[in-house]
Design a protein around this motif. Structure first.
Motif, PDB file in Angstrom:
ATOM      1  N   ARG A 117     -14.580   3.600 -11.891  1.00  0.00           N
ATOM      2  CA  ARG A 117     -13.685   4.684 -12.303  1.00  0.00           C
ATOM      3  C   ARG A 117     -14.282   6.008 -11.850  1.00  0.00           C
ATOM      4  NH1 ARG A 117     -14.744   4.692 -17.178  1.00  0.00           N
ATOM      5  NH2 ARG A 117     -13.244   6.225 -17.842  1.00  0.00           N
ATOM      6  N   ILE A 118     -13.696   6.568 -10.793  1.00  0.00           N
ATOM      7  CA  ILE A 118     -14.200   7.833 -10.259  1.00  0.00           C
ATOM      8  C   ILE A 118     -13.195   8.943 -10.534  1.00  0.00           C
ATOM      9  CG2 ILE A 118     -15.634   6.797  -8.473  1.00  0.00           C
ATOM     10  CD1 ILE A 118     -13.349   7.256  -6.494  1.00  0.00           C
ATOM     11  N   LYS A 119     -13.599  10.166 -10.278  1.00  0.00           N
ATOM     12  CA  LYS A 119     -12.736  11.315 -10.524  1.00  0.00           C
ATOM     13  C   LYS A 119     -11.423  11.177  -9.765  1.00  0.00           C
ATOM     14  CE  LYS A 119     -16.438  14.636 -11.478  1.00  0.00           C
ATOM     15  NZ  LYS A 119     -17.110  15.877 -11.040  1.00  0.00           N
ATOM     16  N   LYS A 148      -1.458  16.060  -3.609  1.00  0.00           N
ATOM     17  CA  LYS A 148      -1.654  17.448  -4.025  1.00  0.00           C
ATOM     18  C   LYS A 148      -3.078  17.702  -4.515  1.00  0.00           C
ATOM     19  CE  LYS A 148       3.187  17.710  -5.510  1.00  0.00           C
ATOM     20  NZ  LYS A 148       4.088  17.885  -6.671  1.00  0.00           N
ATOM     21  N   LYS A 149      -3.790  16.625  -4.860  1.00  0.00           N
ATOM     22  CA  LYS A 149      -5.147  16.793  -5.386  1.00  0.00           C
ATOM     23  C   LYS A 149      -6.106  17.301  -4.311  1.00  0.00           C
ATOM     24  CE  LYS A 149      -4.383  14.903  -9.525  1.00  0.00           C
ATOM     25  NZ  LYS A 149      -4.596  15.595 -10.800  1.00  0.00           N
ATOM     26  N   ALA A 150      -5.952  16.821  -3.092  1.00  0.00           N
ATOM     27  CA  ALA A 150      -6.856  17.227  -2.005  1.00  0.00           C
ATOM     28  C   ALA A 150      -6.140  17.079  -0.671  1.00  0.00           C
ATOM     29  CB  ALA A 150      -8.131  16.395  -2.047  1.00  0.00           C
ATOM     30  N   PRO A 151      -5.063  17.825  -0.454  1.00  0.00           N
ATOM     31  CA  PRO A 151      -4.266  17.624   0.771  1.00  0.00           C
ATOM     32  C   PRO A 151      -5.041  17.917   2.046  1.00  0.00           C
ATOM     33  CG  PRO A 151      -3.602  19.635  -0.376  1.00  0.00           C
ATOM     34  CD  PRO A 151      -4.528  18.905  -1.288  1.00  0.00           C
ATOM     35  N   LYS A 152      -5.875  18.948   2.024  1.00  0.00           N
ATOM     36  CA  LYS A 152      -6.612  19.328   3.225  1.00  0.00           C
ATOM     37  C   LYS A 152      -7.578  18.222   3.632  1.00  0.00           C
ATOM     38  CE  LYS A 152      -7.957  23.602   3.418  1.00  0.00           C
ATOM     39  NZ  LYS A 152      -8.750  24.842   3.214  1.00  0.00           N
ATOM     40  N   MET A 153      -8.308  17.671   2.664  1.00  0.00           N
ATOM     41  CA  MET A 153      -9.289  16.629   2.953  1.00  0.00           C
ATOM     42  C   MET A 153      -8.606  15.355   3.454  1.00  0.00           C
ATOM     43  SD  MET A 153     -12.482  16.062   3.059  1.00  0.00           S
ATOM     44  CE  MET A 153     -13.571  14.661   3.276  1.00  0.00           C
ATOM     45  N   ILE A 154      -7.481  14.979   2.838  1.00  0.00           N
ATOM     46  CA  ILE A 154      -6.784  13.758   3.227  1.00  0.00           C
ATOM     47  C   ILE A 154      -6.286  13.851   4.663  1.00  0.00           C
ATOM     48  CG2 ILE A 154      -4.722  12.349   2.805  1.00  0.00           C
ATOM     49  CD1 ILE A 154      -5.096  12.992  -0.199  1.00  0.00           C
ATOM     50  N   GLY A 191       0.822  -1.209   0.000  1.00  0.00           N
ATOM     51  CA  GLY A 191       0.000   0.000   0.000  1.00  0.00           C
ATOM     52  C   GLY A 191       0.851   1.251   0.000  1.00  0.00           C
ATOM     53  N   GLY A 192       1.880   1.301   0.856  1.00  0.00           N
ATOM     54  CA  GLY A 192       2.775   2.458   0.869  1.00  0.00           C
ATOM     55  C   GLY A 192       3.529   2.608  -0.431  1.00  0.00           C
ATOM     56  N   LEU A 193       3.891   1.488  -1.047  1.00  0.00           N
ATOM     57  CA  LEU A 193       4.643   1.488  -2.300  1.00  0.00           C
ATOM     58  C   LEU A 193       3.847   2.122  -3.441  1.00  0.00           C
ATOM     59  CD1 LEU A 193       7.479   0.253  -2.910  1.00  0.00           C
ATOM     60  CD2 LEU A 193       6.293  -1.726  -3.837  1.00  0.00           C
ATOM     61  N   THR A 194       2.535   1.991  -3.411  1.00  0.00           N
ATOM     62  CA  THR A 194       1.694   2.461  -4.518  1.00  0.00           C
ATOM     63  C   THR A 194       1.141   3.867  -4.318  1.00  0.00           C
ATOM     64  OG1 THR A 194      -0.234   1.398  -3.497  1.00  0.00           O
ATOM     65  CG2 THR A 194       0.979   0.128  -5.135  1.00  0.00           C
ATOM     66  N   LEU A 195       1.432   4.493  -3.180  1.00  0.00           N
ATOM     67  CA  LEU A 195       0.930   5.857  -2.957  1.00  0.00           C
ATOM     68  C   LEU A 195       1.639   6.838  -3.883  1.00  0.00           C
ATOM     69  CD1 LEU A 195       0.470   6.235   0.908  1.00  0.00           C
ATOM     70  CD2 LEU A 195      -1.286   6.113  -0.848  1.00  0.00           C
ATOM     71  N   VAL A 213      -8.148  10.679  -2.597  1.00  0.00           N
ATOM     72  CA  VAL A 213      -8.603  10.831  -1.205  1.00  0.00           C
ATOM     73  C   VAL A 213      -8.822   9.458  -0.577  1.00  0.00           C
ATOM     74  CG1 VAL A 213     -10.527  11.566   0.247  1.00  0.00           C
ATOM     75  CG2 VAL A 213      -9.603  13.139  -1.452  1.00  0.00           C
ATOM     76  N   LEU A 214      -9.557   8.589  -1.264  1.00  0.00           N
ATOM     77  CA  LEU A 214      -9.869   7.267  -0.720  1.00  0.00           C
ATOM     78  C   LEU A 214      -8.625   6.376  -0.629  1.00  0.00           C
ATOM     79  CD1 LEU A 214     -13.256   6.606  -2.547  1.00  0.00           C
ATOM     80  CD2 LEU A 214     -12.939   7.006  -0.100  1.00  0.00           C
ATOM     81  N   HIS A 215      -7.755   6.471  -1.643  1.00  0.00           N
ATOM     82  CA  HIS A 215      -6.557   5.634  -1.652  1.00  0.00           C
ATOM     83  C   HIS A 215      -5.596   6.030  -0.533  1.00  0.00           C
ATOM     84  CE1 HIS A 215      -3.663   2.839  -3.077  1.00  0.00           C
ATOM     85  NE2 HIS A 215      -2.822   3.730  -3.581  1.00  0.00           N
TER      86      HIS A 215
END
Length: 728
Positions: A144-146, A85-91, A75-79, A152-154
């Motif tokens: 396939r979502i935006k 940067k897409k949604a840092p505040k939400m994450i 999981g860490g390898l694939t981040l 965010v989910l990943h």
């Protein structure tokens, strides 16, 4: 001995049946964990009795711990750092405020509705903090979502695991281990420190060894696997349960540093992760007691409903205040929080340890957690695709094309695709002049190395759904397809290759090879600009004399002629306007022959033709050619021979050249040994073309100086260049 066979059969059945169910899930389009849970329960002691997790004793805990380490390391390898940067505040809010809302909110429901103690409520609430990559990753592949929602989910799924585990351990120690609050907080702080420091140092060390190529390429996968487990065990030895954060951070460091062979390492780790998920879920499911689910009661169901319909939406609502997320995006995130293997494994391990200590709620702890896992996977996972469509948060279809090469042939191909398929074609080339010229003519072109997926701006990158590699280097084309296979479906990766279909099947490289009959794309471009070739779009259904490169039907695009001729909507056809000797030859068509007799030389040239163009009717060509040349060898002058034949079953001319440095026993009329052979095959329908090509060959043989100049070429490429520049 009996216990040995019981342990062996438990592991073997869990692995084999688990992997089989994992594969089956792809065919039936169901989350793999659904089949694994069902399979584990059916094969467990409750039904068939083929899997007995209790027989593994302490080994069960070791297996689960190592499997979780593998899963979280992958999981860490694939981040992707770009995803943050897409949604840092939400994450970051989901990993802090969201964790607290889920934990304390669930604990509150358990405390008031089930009358649990504070300690037990906090422990049970901590176990369902985690969402986990084991269920999020397959779900995100299926729907396939935006891009922003995906990241965010990943990110939440990977990073929330060690956070949730640490909080769960803190609660467990508070409940089951004697000590002051300060002692437990100190242990938590130490786990964080060791996990972060050891994970970072370990990740850097592994990256350094891979970059310096200390580790042989063929052993890099198993080295990284072994190193990840080593870091996990060392960290756990220093501070109990700190290894989970260590492997996540180590994977993160390695993934972001992108050492050599990272793609192969990710692929290997992905397969190990699927094996680990299959094994762990089969064992955990087999360990469940079905009657305990019946004892959960109405109040327990009310708690489940509260977690699904109250706690998660409240968490997302509070975390998204002040962000740029739309209402529909917030609603989608509010619904998606499936739990997976980490939550289940921690619940099982804690349940076993609490049962040994005599806690009455130990069975409920496991039952409650697995009820959350099953309900979130079935309800949330099962409706995620439908909800994404209803809320219009699906990723739009990737209709754009990346075409590697900005030469004339790429541009004409891009014209056909854009005009008939509607998507935009983006050209990429390292040649600045070609890129500037393409831009001046209105094409979307970028200068850069297509081996890197960062060659395009981010907003354009996410729209690429097809890749067509048209460089002159077939190995480079294959490598481009391999690198882009991470972001583009393999069925939409295409590459020009000079290899025959039979050879390509043996190579089995990434990317679908196209147009093996065609010369190098740069040569095609030259002939297009020189007026020797033309690319046309004829009216479908009418006869055309050229070769079909692309066919468009309602089912999509086909490279070559479509089998559904009646449904073809558009075609791109290559027609030869002026066929010349230079236009027929490329370096593949020229071979040095170790032959003594004319028959041996002819056989060598026919073998070359058969290897390059296996679809030609050699059963008709070979007998006629050999019969003709045995009776009347076509010798010209100055050591040149031109064996040739018409054939009604071919639609264009072919020429192959054999160079025999030592000469053949066959001699020309002046007595010179034949050292240069031009094998000419041409369509019977165009006798004028046949005569014109023979005249060009005769021109080469017209003087000894020209022949010697051709024979003096250093290699096949130089020979073809001398033909093209007419320096003979």
């Amino acid at each position: 001995m009996e216990n040995y066979f019981l342990q062996l059969s438990t592991l073997v059945f869990a692995i084999f049946i688990g992997v089989t169910l994992f594969i089956l899930s792809g065919y039936v389009r169901l989350p793999a964990i659904v089949l694994l849970l069902a399979g584990g329960i059916i094969l467990g002691p409750e039904f068939l009795g083929l899997i007995h997790p209790a027989a593994l004793k302490e080994g069960l805990r070791v297996i689960i711990s190592l499997a979780v380490a593998v899963i979280l390391f992958e999981g860490g390898l694939t981040l992707n750092p770009e995803g943050l940067k897409k949604a840092p505040k939400m994450i970051w809010r989901l990993l802090t405020l969201g964790v607290l809302v889920t934990w304390l909110g669930t604990a509150t429901l358990l405390y008031f509705l089930l009358d649990f103690t504070v300690e037990m409520s906090l422990l049970a609430g901590s176990l369902i903090i985690v969402t986990g990559p084991t269920v999020i990753a397959p779900l995100l592949k299926r729907i396939r979502i935006k891009a922003r929602l995906y990241h965010v989910l990943h990110w939440e799924g990977v990073l929330i695991d060690p956070i949730g585990v640490f909080i769960a351990i803190l609660c467990f120690e508070w409940l089951a281990v004697e000590g002051s609050v300060l002692t437990h907080v100190w242990h938590l702080s130490l786990r964080l420190f060791i996990g972060l420091v050891l994970g970072y140092i370990g990740g850097k060390a592994i990256t350094g060894l891979l970059r310096k190529e200390v580790i042989p390429e063929e052993q890099s996968n198993i080295f990284v696997f072994g190193a990840a487990l080593f870091l996990f065990s060392i960290s756990d030895f220093i501070v109990h349960e700190s290894g989970i954060l260590t492997v996540v951070i180590a994977g993160l460091v390695i993934g972001w540093a992108a050492p050599p062979r990272l793609k192969h390492i990710k692929q290997f780790k992905s397969e190990l992760t699927e094996l680990s998920i299959a094994l762990v879920f089969m064992l955990l499911a087999a360990n469940l007691k079905l009657e305990s689910f019946l004892d959960i009661g109405w109040m327990g169901l009310l708690v489940l409903a509260g977690v699904l319909f109250l706690i998660r939406p409240l968490s997302v609502l509070l975390c998204s205040v002040g962000t740029s997320l739309s209402l529909n995006e917030k609603l989608f995130l509010s619904w998606i929080a499936p739990r997976g293997v980490v939550a289940g494994s921690m619940a099982s391990l804690f349940g076993l340890r609490l049962a040994a200590l005599g806690h009455p709620e130990s069975v409920f702890l496991e039952t409650f957690t697995f009820s959350i896992i099953i309900s979130t996977i079935l309800i949330q996972g099962g409706t995620a695709g439908m909800l994404a469509r209803a809320l219009k948060v699906e990723q739009p279809d990737k209709t754009n094309w990346l075409i590697v090469g900005a030469h004339e042939f790429s541009r004409r191909t891009a014209d056909f695709i854009s005009r008939n398929m509607g998507g935009e074609c983006v050209l990429v080339d390292t040649n600045a002049d070609a890129v500037n010229d393409a831009r001046a003519r209105g094409y979307s072109a970028y200068r850069g190395n297509a081996l890197s997926t960062d060659v395009l701006p981010p907003d354009l990158f996410v729209t690429i759904g097809h890749v067509l590699a048209l460089t002159d280097n077939r190995d480079l084309n294959q490598l481009i397809c391999e690198n882009w296979s991470e972001v583009v479906e393999k069925k939409n990766l295409y590459r020009w290759s000079s290899q025959s279909p039979e050879v390509e099947k043996k190579i089995a490289g990434p990317g679908i090879p196209v147009w093996p009959h065609m010369p190098k794309p740069s040569q095609v471009s030259y002939q297009l600009l020189n007026g020797d070739l033309a690319l046309r779009q004829p009216v479908p259904g009418r006869e055309n004399r050229g070769r079909v490169l692309l066919s468009l039907t309602s089912g999509g695009i086909t490279f070559g002629e479509s089998g559904e001729k009646d449904s073809v909507e558009a075609m791109l056809v290559m027609e030869r306007l002026k066929t010349s000797l230079a236009g027929l030859l490329d370096e593949r068509h020229v071979r040095r022959l170790e032959a003594k007799s004319y028959e041996e030389a002819l056989s060598g040239l026919m073998d070359l033709a058969r290897a390059l163009y296996p679809d030609l009717p050699f059963d008709k060509i070979s007998p006629r050619l050999f019969e003709r040349e045995q009776e009347f060898p076509t010798t010209l002058a100055h050591g040149v021979a031109a064996p040739h034949i018409h054939c009604q079953d071919i639609d264009r001319a072919f020429c192959f050249v054999g160079i025999v440095p030592d000469g053949l026993t066959l001699r020309t009329y002046e007595g010179d040994s034949v050292r240069l052979l031009f094998l000419l095959l041409s369509p019977e329908s165009d006798p004028e073309l046949h005569l014109r090509l023979l005249a060009e060959i005769a021109k080469v043989a017209s003087s000894a100086e020209k022949v010697e100049h051709m024979l003096g070429a250093a290699d096949s490429r130089a020979f073809v260049e001398r033909i093209k520049t007419n320096r003979a």
